[in-house]
Design a protein around this motif. Sequence first.
Motif, mmCIF file in Angstrom:
data_model
loop_
_atom_site.group_PDB
_atom_site.id
_atom_site.type_symbol
_atom_site.label_atom_id
_atom_site.label_comp_id
_atom_site.label_asym_id
_atom_site.label_seq_id
_atom_site.Cartn_x
_atom_site.Cartn_y
_atom_site.Cartn_z
ATOM 1 N N TYR A 1 4.844 4.362 5.389
ATOM 2 C CA TYR A 1 4.653 3.023 5.946
ATOM 3 C C TYR A 1 4.567 3.068 7.466
ATOM 4 C CZ TYR A 1 5.697 -1.738 7.438
ATOM 5 O OH TYR A 1 5.664 -2.956 8.072
ATOM 6 N N GLU A 2 5.396 3.883 8.096
ATOM 7 C CA GLU A 2 5.388 3.963 9.559
ATOM 8 C C GLU A 2 4.022 4.392 10.087
ATOM 9 O OE1 GLU A 2 8.353 5.557 13.079
ATOM 10 O OE2 GLU A 2 8.315 6.622 11.166
ATOM 11 N N ALA B 1 14.464 -0.912 13.975
ATOM 12 C CA ALA B 1 13.786 -0.943 15.269
ATOM 13 C C ALA B 1 12.570 -0.025 15.323
ATOM 14 C CB ALA B 1 14.772 -0.567 16.371
ATOM 15 N N ARG B 2 12.593 1.093 14.609
ATOM 16 C CA ARG B 2 11.475 2.045 14.678
ATOM 17 C C ARG B 2 10.171 1.420 14.185
ATOM 18 N NH1 ARG B 2 12.518 5.937 9.322
ATOM 19 N NH2 ARG B 2 10.305 6.516 9.444
ATOM 20 N N PHE B 3 10.280 0.376 13.381
ATOM 21 C CA PHE B 3 9.096 -0.341 12.899
ATOM 22 C C PHE B 3 8.844 -1.622 13.705
ATOM 23 C CE2 PHE B 3 11.409 1.519 9.244
ATOM 24 C CZ PHE B 3 10.539 2.565 8.960
ATOM 25 N N VAL B 4 9.917 -2.287 14.083
ATOM 26 C CA VAL B 4 9.789 -3.610 14.706
ATOM 27 C C VAL B 4 9.100 -3.540 16.063
ATOM 28 C CG1 VAL B 4 11.067 -5.577 15.641
ATOM 29 C CG2 VAL B 4 11.770 -4.540 13.469
ATOM 30 N N HIS B 5 9.573 -2.677 16.937
ATOM 31 C CA HIS B 5 9.043 -2.677 18.302
ATOM 32 C C HIS B 5 7.575 -2.247 18.377
ATOM 33 C CE1 HIS B 5 12.743 -3.954 20.146
ATOM 34 N NE2 HIS B 5 13.401 -3.064 19.438
ATOM 35 N N PRO B 6 7.133 -1.244 17.597
ATOM 36 C CA PRO B 6 5.695 -0.952 17.601
ATOM 37 C C PRO B 6 4.846 -2.111 17.070
ATOM 38 C CG PRO B 6 6.919 0.934 16.777
ATOM 39 C CD PRO B 6 7.894 -0.195 16.874
ATOM 40 N N LEU B 7 5.349 -2.833 16.067
ATOM 41 C CA LEU B 7 4.594 -3.969 15.542
ATOM 42 C C LEU B 7 4.526 -5.107 16.562
ATOM 43 C CD1 LEU B 7 5.818 -4.023 11.838
ATOM 44 C CD2 LEU B 7 3.455 -3.704 12.615
ATOM 45 N N ILE B 8 5.628 -5.343 17.257
ATOM 46 C CA ILE B 8 5.623 -6.365 18.308
ATOM 47 C C ILE B 8 4.587 -6.012 19.377
ATOM 48 C CG2 ILE B 8 6.973 -7.276 20.244
ATOM 49 C CD1 ILE B 8 9.412 -7.242 18.412
ATOM 50 N N LYS B 9 4.564 -4.753 19.765
ATOM 51 C CA LYS B 9 3.603 -4.315 20.780
ATOM 52 C C LYS B 9 2.171 -4.418 20.259
ATOM 53 C CE LYS B 9 2.493 -0.410 23.813
ATOM 54 N NZ LYS B 9 2.881 0.974 24.223
ATOM 55 N N PHE B 10 1.954 -3.991 19.022
ATOM 56 C CA PHE B 10 0.609 -4.008 18.449
ATOM 57 C C PHE B 10 0.055 -5.427 18.390
ATOM 58 C CE2 PHE B 10 -2.305 -4.390 14.843
ATOM 59 C CZ PHE B 10 -3.214 -3.379 15.116
ATOM 60 N N HIS B 11 0.908 -6.378 18.024
ATOM 61 C CA HIS B 11 0.457 -7.764 17.885
ATOM 62 C C HIS B 11 0.626 -8.563 19.178
ATOM 63 C CE1 HIS B 11 -0.457 -7.540 13.619
ATOM 64 N NE2 HIS B 11 0.639 -6.839 13.458
ATOM 65 N N MET B 12 0.986 -7.874 20.253
ATOM 66 C CA MET B 12 1.055 -8.457 21.598
ATOM 67 C C MET B 12 1.976 -9.680 21.645
ATOM 68 S SD MET B 12 -2.875 -7.916 22.959
ATOM 69 C CE MET B 12 -3.631 -8.746 21.559
ATOM 70 N N ALA C 1 0.826 -1.206 0.000
ATOM 71 C CA ALA C 1 0.000 0.000 0.000
ATOM 72 C C ALA C 1 0.862 1.260 0.000
ATOM 73 C CB ALA C 1 -0.931 -0.005 1.205
ATOM 74 N N ALA C 2 1.985 1.221 0.713
ATOM 75 C CA ALA C 2 2.885 2.373 0.738
ATOM 76 C C ALA C 2 3.482 2.620 -0.645
ATOM 77 C CB ALA C 2 3.990 2.153 1.765
ATOM 78 N N ALA C 3 3.887 1.544 -1.316
ATOM 79 C CA ALA C 3 4.452 1.685 -2.659
ATOM 80 C C ALA C 3 3.403 2.202 -3.639
ATOM 81 C CB ALA C 3 5.016 0.349 -3.130
#
Length: 219
Positions: free
Chosen positions: A80-81, A116-127, A25-27
């Motif tokens: 994307y972020e 990391a700016r993408f990884v850690h929020p995604l980890i948190k979002f998906h619990m 979607a970003a592309a």
Amino acid sequence: MTEHPKVYLFDLDGTLLDSAPDLAAAANHMRVVRGLEPLPFETLRKTASSGARGLLGAAFGIRPEDAGYAEMAKEFLDYYEEHMADHSRLFDGVPEMLQDIEAQGARWGIITNKHARFVHPLIKFHMLEPAVVVCGDTLKVSKPNPEPIRFALKSINAKASEAIYAGDDKRDIDAANGADVFSVAVQWGYLGSPQPVQDWCADLIVHNPSEILGIELTK
């Protein structure tokens, strides 16, 4: 004598997480604002494991060494972020697999080239609650260099002989083999490498997450 792994390490995009819809979607957003038609999702999906480099290459034919790439990459990543959790989801069977790993008393972690700016929020979002996370900017090197896997194992005081690493790209298998870790190629992922998965020299090819639970390592 064999036993189940004590440590299960995974790539993120295309292995645990289906992030391709938001990456594509970003592309396509960038194409539309430039007056271009959006590309079919399947055209972009297979490049998702390569992040901005892969998506921009597919959408615009631009390479990192080309003029203007850095600006386009920033535009892509900034968009994307803001939207990276709109449609991303864990692949079918992944939540159950992770629950079973934890129920066995084993540990699991994520080693990804995503920053990391993408990884850690995604980890948190998906619990998700991995024991270790190594991102693309954690070290000075990233996959296919084996050092991120070695770093992850050292971080949790684990041995290569008791671990596996699973991913959907040849660089994942190269990194695992280089770290002397049992390598697993996952066929539900994006498989963006030009070589067929059968030629990646993986120790095992699996078709669904439940197969990973059946892996046994020789002591």
